[in-house]
Write a protein that holds these residues in place. Structure first.
Motif, PDB file in Angstrom:
ATOM      1  N   ALA A   1       0.888  -1.232   0.125  1.00 36.42           N
ATOM      2  CA  ALA A   1       0.156   0.164   0.117  1.00 36.42           C
ATOM      3  C   ALA A   1       0.846   1.195  -0.011  1.00 36.42           C
ATOM      4  O   ALA A   1       2.039   1.296   0.790  1.00 36.42           O
ATOM      5  N   VAL A   2       0.306   2.192  -0.756  1.00 37.32           N
ATOM      6  CA  VAL A   2       1.154   3.289  -0.709  1.00 37.32           C
ATOM      7  C   VAL A   2       0.038   4.703  -0.548  1.00 37.32           C
ATOM      8  O   VAL A   2      -0.857   4.720  -0.998  1.00 37.32           O
ATOM      9  N   HIS A   3       0.379   5.455   0.322  1.00 35.04           N
ATOM     10  CA  HIS A   3      -0.666   6.731   0.523  1.00 35.04           C
ATOM     11  C   HIS A   3      -1.033   7.245  -0.849  1.00 35.04           C
ATOM     12  O   HIS A   3      -0.008   7.476  -1.517  1.00 35.04           O
ATOM     13  N   PRO A   4      -2.252   7.554  -1.047  1.00 36.06           N
ATOM     14  CA  PRO A   4      -2.620   8.422  -2.449  1.00 36.06           C
ATOM     15  C   PRO A   4      -1.949   9.461  -2.663  1.00 36.06           C
ATOM     16  O   PRO A   4      -1.633   9.723  -3.932  1.00 36.06           O
ATOM     17  N   ASP A   5      -1.407  10.289  -1.564  1.00 33.77           N
ATOM     18  CA  ASP A   5      -0.828  11.549  -2.035  1.00 33.77           C
ATOM     19  C   ASP A   5       0.693  11.189  -2.378  1.00 33.77           C
ATOM     20  O   ASP A   5       1.495  12.194  -2.832  1.00 33.77           O
ATOM     21  N   HIS A   6       1.137   9.951  -2.295  1.00 33.25           N
ATOM     22  CA  HIS A   6       2.613   9.635  -2.546  1.00 33.25           C
ATOM     23  C   HIS A   6       2.736   8.582  -3.672  1.00 33.25           C
ATOM     24  O   HIS A   6       3.789   8.036  -3.783  1.00 33.25           O
ATOM     25  N   ARG A   7       1.399   8.430  -4.442  1.00 38.87           N
ATOM     26  CA  ARG A   7       1.683   7.471  -5.403  1.00 38.87           C
ATOM     27  C   ARG A   7       2.445   7.693  -6.830  1.00 38.87           C
ATOM     28  O   ARG A   7       2.511   8.782  -6.859  1.00 38.87           O
ATOM     29  N   ARG A   8       3.115   6.812  -7.517  1.00 41.70           N
ATOM     30  CA  ARG A   8       3.529   6.945  -8.790  1.00 41.70           C
ATOM     31  C   ARG A   8       4.957   7.816  -8.716  1.00 41.70           C
ATOM     32  O   ARG A   8       5.365   8.642  -9.493  1.00 41.70           O
ATOM     33  N   GLN A   9       5.415   7.473  -7.333  1.00 35.82           N
ATOM     34  CA  GLN A   9       6.955   8.112  -7.069  1.00 35.82           C
ATOM     35  C   GLN A   9       7.952   6.984  -6.782  1.00 35.82           C
ATOM     36  O   GLN A   9       8.979   7.297  -6.239  1.00 35.82           O
ATOM     37  N   GLY A  10       7.661   5.635  -7.152  1.00 41.84           N
ATOM     38  CA  GLY A  10       8.477   4.587  -6.991  1.00 41.84           C
ATOM     39  C   GLY A  10       8.371   3.892  -5.814  1.00 41.84           C
ATOM     40  O   GLY A  10       9.491   3.139  -5.655  1.00 41.84           O
TER      41      GLY A  10
END
Length: 139
Positions: free
Chosen positions: A76-85
């Motif tokens: 899981a990745v926080h929605p505000d930090h997605r698509r950052q690797g």
């Protein structure tokens, strides 16, 4: 990505992890409670990997190994930090753990309705095995 830190979770992290999963993860399971996460950390202190940026939890993955098969859960990745690797960095850390333990195959359980996750796993090089249907029973 130099400011991203990946570390193992510890017992004091449990409440923050549970709050994070309510925001960042698709769905929850019956083991997503304080006692369940505490059992995981106590049994395998290196299994729950946390990604932090500036001291803030931004991603998780559970990299479990039972001596036979490697299993990845709760990516899981926080929605505000997605698509950052971040997911890639977490999966790389999980792969390093699995290799060090002698693992040869990784299974990832993903909710069928979670299309975003299906794309992420596929992008990470995982193959979907549609012939498997998993049956689970709460204990």
């Amino acid at each position: 990505m130099n400011d991203l830190r990946i570390r193992h979770a510890a017992l004091p992290d449990i409440d923050a992890v549970l709050r994070f999963w309510r925001t960042a993860a698709e769905g929850t399971s019956i083991s997503d409670d304080h006692d369940g996460v505490a059992r995981l950390i106590s049994r395998d202190p290196e299994a729950l990997l946390l990604a932090e940026r500036d001291g803030t939890l931004v991603g998780t993955v559970i990299a479990g190994f039972d001596g036979w098969r490697c299993s990845a859960y709760r990516l899981a990745v926080h929605p505000d930090h997605r698509r950052q690797g971040i997911a890639t960095a977490l999966l790389d850390a999980a792969a390093q753990r699995f290799a060090a333990l002698g693992g040869r195959r990784v299974d990832a359980m993903v909710l069928e309705r979670n299309e975003r996750a299906h794309h992420a796993w596929q992008g990470a090089g995982y193959l979907r095995e549609d012939h498997w249907r998993r049956w689970v029973k709460p204990l």
